[in-house]
Design an enzyme around this catalytic site. Structure first.
Site, PDB file in Angstrom:
ATOM      1  N   GLU A  78       0.849  -1.200   0.000  1.00  0.00           N
ATOM      2  CA  GLU A  78       0.000   0.000   0.000  1.00  0.00           C
ATOM      3  C   GLU A  78       0.886   1.253   0.000  1.00  0.00           C
ATOM      4  O   GLU A  78       0.496   2.300  -0.524  1.00  0.00           O
ATOM      5  CB  GLU A  78      -0.954   0.007   1.205  1.00  0.00           C
ATOM      6  CG  GLU A  78      -2.134   0.951   1.024  1.00  0.00           C
ATOM      7  CD  GLU A  78      -3.189   0.856   2.132  1.00  0.00           C
ATOM      8  OE1 GLU A  78      -2.909   1.288   3.260  1.00  0.00           O
ATOM      9  OE2 GLU A  78      -4.300   0.360   1.869  1.00  0.00           O
ATOM     10  N   HIS A  87       6.128 -27.439   3.296  1.00  0.00           N
ATOM     11  CA  HIS A  87       5.310 -28.548   2.788  1.00  0.00           C
ATOM     12  C   HIS A  87       4.253 -28.068   1.812  1.00  0.00           C
ATOM     13  O   HIS A  87       3.295 -28.785   1.540  1.00  0.00           O
ATOM     14  CB  HIS A  87       4.694 -29.310   3.965  1.00  0.00           C
ATOM     15  CG  HIS A  87       5.755 -29.895   4.856  1.00  0.00           C
ATOM     16  ND1 HIS A  87       6.333 -31.115   4.616  1.00  0.00           N
ATOM     17  CD2 HIS A  87       6.400 -29.364   5.917  1.00  0.00           C
ATOM     18  CE1 HIS A  87       7.262 -31.342   5.532  1.00  0.00           C
ATOM     19  NE2 HIS A  87       7.330 -30.290   6.326  1.00  0.00           N
ATOM     20  N   LYS A  98     -13.820   1.283  -3.804  1.00  0.00           N
ATOM     21  CA  LYS A  98     -14.789   1.687  -2.767  1.00  0.00           C
ATOM     22  C   LYS A  98     -15.933   2.455  -3.406  1.00  0.00           C
ATOM     23  O   LYS A  98     -17.108   2.222  -3.115  1.00  0.00           O
ATOM     24  CB  LYS A  98     -14.113   2.618  -1.749  1.00  0.00           C
ATOM     25  CG  LYS A  98     -13.126   1.970  -0.809  1.00  0.00           C
ATOM     26  CD  LYS A  98     -12.662   3.014   0.219  1.00  0.00           C
ATOM     27  CE  LYS A  98     -11.449   2.552   0.992  1.00  0.00           C
ATOM     28  NZ  LYS A  98     -10.870   3.573   1.843  1.00  0.00           N
TER      29      LYS A  98
HETATM   30  O1  F6P Z   1      -8.794   1.419   2.273  1.00  0.00           O
HETATM   31  C1  F6P Z   1      -7.484   1.480   2.738  1.00  0.00           C
HETATM   32  C2  F6P Z   1      -7.414   2.132   4.085  1.00  0.00           C
HETATM   33  O2  F6P Z   1      -7.620   3.497   3.979  1.00  0.00           O
HETATM   34  C3  F6P Z   1      -6.094   1.836   4.770  1.00  0.00           C
HETATM   35  O3  F6P Z   1      -5.086   2.673   4.369  1.00  0.00           O
HETATM   36  C4  F6P Z   1      -6.471   1.949   6.209  1.00  0.00           C
HETATM   37  O4  F6P Z   1      -5.536   1.338   7.030  1.00  0.00           O
HETATM   38  C5  F6P Z   1      -7.813   1.248   6.196  1.00  0.00           C
HETATM   39  O5  F6P Z   1      -8.394   1.618   4.973  1.00  0.00           O
HETATM   40  C6  F6P Z   1      -8.728   1.569   7.337  1.00  0.00           C
HETATM   41  O6  F6P Z   1      -9.017   2.924   7.425  1.00  0.00           O
HETATM   42  P1  F6P Z   1      -9.753   3.514   8.693  1.00  0.00           P
HETATM   43  O7  F6P Z   1      -8.862   3.342   9.868  1.00  0.00           O
HETATM   44  O8  F6P Z   1     -10.017   4.959   8.383  1.00  0.00           O
HETATM   45  O9  F6P Z   1     -11.034   2.747   8.866  1.00  0.00           O
END
Ligand code: F6P
Length: 535
Positions: free
Chosen positions: A342, A373, A501
């Site tokens: 990431e 294994h 998203k």
């Molecule tokens: O979608 C990725 C992300 O933004 C990560 O970088 C982060 O760790 C995770 O989602 C959770 O984000 P939050 O803590 O705002 O729920």
């Protein structure tokens, strides 16, 4: 930019066997130590000349300057216009970390004190559930950086855990929630909703279900007692029904994947206690010191980063395996997948231009001996070469010595055989001694030959203590920072997670209406097939 590396890699011929026989000092020379870790990189495709080239690359990337800007709280996360100062989270009162001239240490220490006090109160039974029973279990609801760090550390330090038992729900798949809560009782369960944004769909969906689970058996008023939050978004936490006293902050200059040191560590503070958590922080702090002070040639994170760049940009290798010989580090590969991929899985540089070279490889792995294994066949005899990090403790943590000896022996044996292989003549000799015919030997020998020359690092430590774990995670963080500098990318944003998203939000109503207009025919077909099958 990496032409010289690629050229050098193209001319690279010596095998690890040759290098070890021509250079008896190699096993002691290519070793760096710091913060309780011994990093042995002798089984890599490097010699002094390669190391000089790699160190030159670090210098020409202005690593020293960029590292000092990073520690000085400059806004290194340019696309989000903020600092990335997670090192301040492990500070003690003698440390100085500031952003825009203002020290951040007092606020870090006061938030740490507040979250420690809450953890102590829960552990001591001063804070308990609606029916007055103590909390025996804590369920962390979070995902990505709000899950993987606490999950890794809770597993790793499990032997020192005397507080409420930590559980983790991350996946929006209802099975994760259902399976985790199966044997828990609402009366004795505390939920920690961990989300920096408090807007992550997966987390908020699971948190809403947890709220119903509590209210249905203990009444709506129980929510106040059975929930705490870790978030930067105070108003959304309040809207959810968690009081200010139960909301622990996380600063905007802390990225999710760098946040295990912050209040995000609440489930760990509850399970392990503040004293152990402090030791975890102090290990990371020693690694920060090592990263800042050790010359590049003996600097563990810098060496890890440079070797990675050598394989990625010199030889074009596409993966990197993390193979901990420690069951309690089973989640380390998953944790590092987020940390590395990431952070540095990027194709645009700091000037906004498309890169013409490769960045982060695929990070993958499993604990030894299980991996042996399953996929080690490919590592030994496959066509793909993946550099490896082997991680191994000298001493077991509350397990028996004989198991540990077997574990250690497996780890060293794998690193040895991957590096040095087994020659066809040795295979033939062995088969002859077993009495096999010449024809049979001829038919079998190539299958039983090991090419060797497969590179690996050996990361050794005394035992999997809180300090060592802190140092190990911080070493990988600084490796990621160093590679980000060399690749000239922003290691602290993650725009690549947004599109999926967004599309999910747009698509969700189609599961009620059946109408996915605007989506591709492939998605429309998949949707209609799924809807046709649904009960
Ligand atoms: O979608 C990725 C992300 O933004 C990560 O970088 C982060 O760790 C995770 O989602 C959770 O984000 P939050 O803590 O705002 O729920």
């Amino acid at each position: 930019m990496f032409e010289e590396l690629a050229k050098k890699a193209g001319q690279w011929t010596p095998s690890l066997s040759e290098m070890f026989s021509n250079d008896p000092g190699r096993a002691t020379r290519y070793v760096a130590e710091g913060a309780g870790l011994r990093f042995d990189y002798s089984k890599h495709w490097v010699d002094d000349s390669v190391m000089l080239t790699l160190l030159d690359l670090a210098n020409s990337s202005e690593l020293e300057l960029r590292r000092s800007q990073f520690f000085a709280g400059e806004r290194v996360n340019r696309t989000e216009n903020r600092a990335a100062l997670h090192m301040a989270l492990r500070a003690d009162s003698s440390d100085h970390y500031a952003i825009d001239g203002a020290s951040v240490v007092p606020s870090v220490l006061s938030e740490r004190k507040r979250v420690y006090a809450f953890a102590e109160d829960v552990r001591a039974g001063r804070v308990n559930g609606e029916t007055g029973q103590i909390f025996t279990d804590v369920v962390n609801i979070g995902i990505g950086g709000s899950d993987l760090g606490p999950l890794l550390v809770a597993d790793a330090l499990r032997s020192q855990s005397w507080g409420p038992v930590p559980h983790f729900v991350s996946n929006v798949d209802g099975a994760h929630f259902a399976d985790t809560l199966l044997n828990l009782r609402p009366e004795t369960t505390l939920f920690v909703v961990a989300s920096k944004s408090f807007a992550t769909e997966d987390t908020m969906h699971n948190a809403a279900k947890a709220k119903i689970w509590i209210s249905e058996s203990l009444g709506d008023s129980a929510v106040l007692k059975h929930f705490a939050a870790v978030s930067a978004n105070r108003s959304l936490v309040t809207d959810f029904g968690i009081s200010d006293e139960r909301n622990f902050g996380i600063q905007d200059w802390v990225g999710g994947r760098y946040s295990v040191w912050s209040s995000i560590g609440l489930p760990l503070m509850l399970a392990l206690g503040p004293e152990i958590f402090d030791r975890f922080l102090s290990g990371a702090r020693s690694m920060d010191q090592h990263f800042k002070d050790a010359p590049f040639a003996r600097n563990i994170p810098v060496l890890m980063a440079l070797l990675g760049v050598w394989y990625r940009n010199g030889f074009g290798l596409e993966t990197h395996a993390v193979l901990p010989y420690a069951q309690r580090l089973a989640r380390l590969p998953a944790y590092l997948q987020q940390l590395e991929m990431e952070s540095n899985g990027k194709r645009i540089d700091l000037n906004g231009d498309v890169l013409n070279y490769d960045t982060c490889p695929v990070i993958w792995g499993e604990p030894g001996t299980n991996g042996q294994h399953s996929f080690y066949q490919l590592l030994h005899q496959g066509t793909l070469i993946s550099p490896i990090d082997f991680l191994l403790a000298a001493n077991p943590t509350n397990t028996d010595r004989s198991s540990h000896q077997l574990l250690m022996s497996n780890c060293l044996a794998q690193s040895e055989s991957l590096a040095f292989g087994k020659k066809a003549s040795d295979v033939a000799g062995k088969l002859t001694a077993q009495g096999l015919s010449k024809e049979r030997i001829k038919a079998l020998v190539s299958y039983r030959t090991f090419p060797g020359n497969r590179p690996s690092s050996l990361i050794l430590f005394d035992r999997l203590s809180p300090e060592v774990l802190g140092a190990m995670i911080a070493a990988y963080e600084h490796k990621v920072f160093t590679q980000g500098v060399i690749w000239n990318v922003n290691s602290f944003d993650q725009w690549g997670v947004e599109l999926g998203k967004e599309q999910c939000g747009d698509l969700l109503p189609a599961f009620d209406t059946g109408d996915a207009e605007g989506f591709s025919s492939a998605t429309q077909e998949a949707l209609s097939w799924l809807l046709n099958q649904s009960d």
